[in-house]
Structure formats: structure tokens, C-alpha cells
Design a protein around this motif. Structure first.
Motif, PDB file in Angstrom:
ATOM      1  N   VAL A 105       1.467  -3.340   8.222  1.00  0.00           N
ATOM      2  CA  VAL A 105      -0.096  -3.411   7.330  1.00  0.00           C
ATOM      3  C   VAL A 105       0.286  -4.140   6.358  1.00  0.00           C
ATOM      4  O   VAL A 105       0.706  -4.791   5.403  1.00  0.00           O
ATOM      5  N   PRO A 106      -1.149  -5.684   7.757  1.00  0.00           N
ATOM      6  CA  PRO A 106      -1.120  -6.890   6.382  1.00  0.00           C
ATOM      7  C   PRO A 106      -1.720  -6.341   4.956  1.00  0.00           C
ATOM      8  O   PRO A 106      -2.787  -5.008   4.888  1.00  0.00           O
ATOM      9  N   TYR A 107      -1.855  -6.735   3.990  1.00  0.00           N
ATOM     10  CA  TYR A 107      -2.228  -6.457   2.496  1.00  0.00           C
ATOM     11  C   TYR A 107      -3.584  -6.656   2.476  1.00  0.00           C
ATOM     12  O   TYR A 107      -4.632  -6.089   2.011  1.00  0.00           O
ATOM     13  N   SER A 108      -4.767  -7.350   4.122  1.00  0.00           N
ATOM     14  CA  SER A 108      -5.480  -7.339   4.121  1.00  0.00           C
ATOM     15  C   SER A 108      -6.271  -5.965   4.049  1.00  0.00           C
ATOM     16  O   SER A 108      -7.741  -5.870   3.803  1.00  0.00           O
ATOM     17  N   VAL A 109      -5.734  -5.348   4.721  1.00  0.00           N
ATOM     18  CA  VAL A 109      -5.820  -3.966   5.117  1.00  0.00           C
ATOM     19  C   VAL A 109      -6.043  -2.803   4.013  1.00  0.00           C
ATOM     20  O   VAL A 109      -6.496  -1.822   4.301  1.00  0.00           O
ATOM     21  N   LEU A 110      -5.280  -3.693   3.081  1.00  0.00           N
ATOM     22  CA  LEU A 110      -4.932  -2.952   1.714  1.00  0.00           C
ATOM     23  C   LEU A 110      -5.485  -3.501   1.039  1.00  0.00           C
ATOM     24  O   LEU A 110      -5.863  -2.795  -0.587  1.00  0.00           O
ATOM     25  N   LYS A 111      -6.526  -4.662   1.159  1.00  0.00           N
ATOM     26  CA  LYS A 111      -6.789  -4.923   0.081  1.00  0.00           C
ATOM     27  C   LYS A 111      -7.961  -4.624  -0.919  1.00  0.00           C
ATOM     28  O   LYS A 111      -8.071  -4.074  -2.276  1.00  0.00           O
ATOM     29  N   ASP A 112      -8.503  -3.398  -0.399  1.00  0.00           N
ATOM     30  CA  ASP A 112      -9.228  -2.297  -1.331  1.00  0.00           C
ATOM     31  C   ASP A 112      -8.435  -0.835  -2.245  1.00  0.00           C
ATOM     32  O   ASP A 112      -9.277  -0.643  -3.001  1.00  0.00           O
ATOM     33  N   LEU A 159      -5.148  -2.006  -3.580  1.00  0.00           N
ATOM     34  CA  LEU A 159      -4.495  -2.049  -4.535  1.00  0.00           C
ATOM     35  C   LEU A 159      -5.040  -2.202  -5.842  1.00  0.00           C
ATOM     36  O   LEU A 159      -6.170  -2.511  -6.268  1.00  0.00           O
ATOM     37  N   LYS A 160      -4.825  -2.192  -6.514  1.00  0.00           N
ATOM     38  CA  LYS A 160      -4.498  -1.968  -8.484  1.00  0.00           C
ATOM     39  C   LYS A 160      -4.535  -3.810  -8.338  1.00  0.00           C
ATOM     40  O   LYS A 160      -3.656  -4.697  -8.433  1.00  0.00           O
ATOM     41  N   PRO A 161      -5.659  -4.375  -9.181  1.00  0.00           N
ATOM     42  CA  PRO A 161      -5.551  -5.963  -8.637  1.00  0.00           C
ATOM     43  C   PRO A 161      -4.425  -6.547 -10.112  1.00  0.00           C
ATOM     44  O   PRO A 161      -4.339  -8.006  -9.384  1.00  0.00           O
ATOM     45  N   ASP A 162      -4.245  -5.853 -10.809  1.00  0.00           N
ATOM     46  CA  ASP A 162      -3.100  -6.105 -11.906  1.00  0.00           C
ATOM     47  C   ASP A 162      -1.829  -5.797 -11.265  1.00  0.00           C
ATOM     48  O   ASP A 162      -1.095  -6.134 -12.401  1.00  0.00           O
ATOM     49  N   GLY A 163      -1.729  -5.051 -10.334  1.00  0.00           N
ATOM     50  CA  GLY A 163      -0.467  -4.333  -9.874  1.00  0.00           C
ATOM     51  C   GLY A 163       0.516  -5.901  -9.372  1.00  0.00           C
ATOM     52  O   GLY A 163      -0.082  -7.087  -8.947  1.00  0.00           O
ATOM     53  N   LEU A 164       1.664  -5.330  -9.372  1.00  0.00           N
ATOM     54  CA  LEU A 164       2.697  -5.875  -8.445  1.00  0.00           C
ATOM     55  C   LEU A 164       2.178  -6.526  -7.008  1.00  0.00           C
ATOM     56  O   LEU A 164       2.424  -7.249  -5.919  1.00  0.00           O
ATOM     57  N   VAL A 165       2.632  -5.454  -6.436  1.00  0.00           N
ATOM     58  CA  VAL A 165       1.937  -5.394  -5.279  1.00  0.00           C
ATOM     59  C   VAL A 165       0.428  -6.392  -4.516  1.00  0.00           C
ATOM     60  O   VAL A 165       0.692  -7.465  -4.122  1.00  0.00           O
ATOM     61  N   ALA A 166      -0.268  -6.496  -5.594  1.00  0.00           N
ATOM     62  CA  ALA A 166      -1.189  -7.294  -5.574  1.00  0.00           C
ATOM     63  C   ALA A 166      -0.804  -8.440  -5.862  1.00  0.00           C
ATOM     64  O   ALA A 166      -1.422  -9.465  -5.191  1.00  0.00           O
ATOM     65  N   THR A 167      -0.157  -8.637  -6.570  1.00  0.00           N
ATOM     66  CA  THR A 167       0.902 -10.894  -7.687  1.00  0.00           C
ATOM     67  C   THR A 167       1.222 -11.068  -5.887  1.00  0.00           C
ATOM     68  O   THR A 167       1.068 -12.281  -6.088  1.00  0.00           O
ATOM     69  N   ILE A 168       1.979  -9.805  -4.967  1.00  0.00           N
ATOM     70  CA  ILE A 168       2.898 -11.041  -3.576  1.00  0.00           C
ATOM     71  C   ILE A 168       2.053 -10.967  -2.684  1.00  0.00           C
ATOM     72  O   ILE A 168       2.067 -12.030  -1.531  1.00  0.00           O
ATOM     73  N   ALA A 169       0.359  -9.895  -2.454  1.00  0.00           N
ATOM     74  CA  ALA A 169      -0.249 -10.231  -1.549  1.00  0.00           C
ATOM     75  C   ALA A 169      -0.974 -11.706  -1.571  1.00  0.00           C
ATOM     76  O   ALA A 169      -1.436 -11.594  -0.770  1.00  0.00           O
ATOM     77  N   GLY A 170      -1.421 -11.831  -2.479  1.00  0.00           N
ATOM     78  CA  GLY A 170      -1.982 -13.088  -2.861  1.00  0.00           C
ATOM     79  C   GLY A 170      -3.379 -13.239  -3.118  1.00  0.00           C
ATOM     80  O   GLY A 170      -3.974 -13.109  -3.104  1.00  0.00           O
TER      81      GLY A 170
END
Length: 69
Positions: free
Chosen positions: A49-56, A58-69
């Protein structure tokens, strides 16, 4: 080889269907147990599941958001 009922059951929104996952550079990698969504002969079943699908979600300051770029 494809069994629609097997896939519907194995991919249904139950936590035990999604217990094998990993965070990768490209997205959320989900691996399904054998027989969950396809026969064993079909080989390992997984989905990215690409991060582009999950962007809405994801917690903006969370670990995953930092990986997703």
C-alpha cells in the motif's frame, strides 16, 4: 485457482487478517497467511500500500510520515 470467497474472507477488515506487515521505504507491506486469500499453490500473497494512498491518515509528525517523505 482463484476463489472469490477465500479472498473476501481473508481480506476482510479483521485484525487477524493483517497481523503480518512491515513499514518499507515505498509503503506498507502486508503479507497474508497461506490460504487466507489464495491457495497455497499460488505462492506467497502480499500487497504494497503506497504512502500516497495513506497520506491522509498518517500523523504528520509521526515516524511513518518521516519515512514516507
Amino acid at each position: 485457482m482463484f476463489d472469490e470467497e477465500m479472498m473476501k474472507s481473508g481480506a476482510s477488515p479483521r485484525a487477524d487478517n493483517y497481523r503480518a506487515w512491515a513499514i518499507t521505504k515505498k509503503g506498507l507491506w502486508i503479507t497474508f497467511d497461506p490460504y487466507a486469500v489464495a491457495p497455497y499453490a499460488a505462492g506467497p500473497q502480499h500487497v504494497l500500500v503506497p504512502y500516497s494512498v495513506l497520506k491522509d491518515i498518517l500523523k504528520p509528525d509521526g515516524l511513518v510520515a518521516t519515512i514516507a517523505g
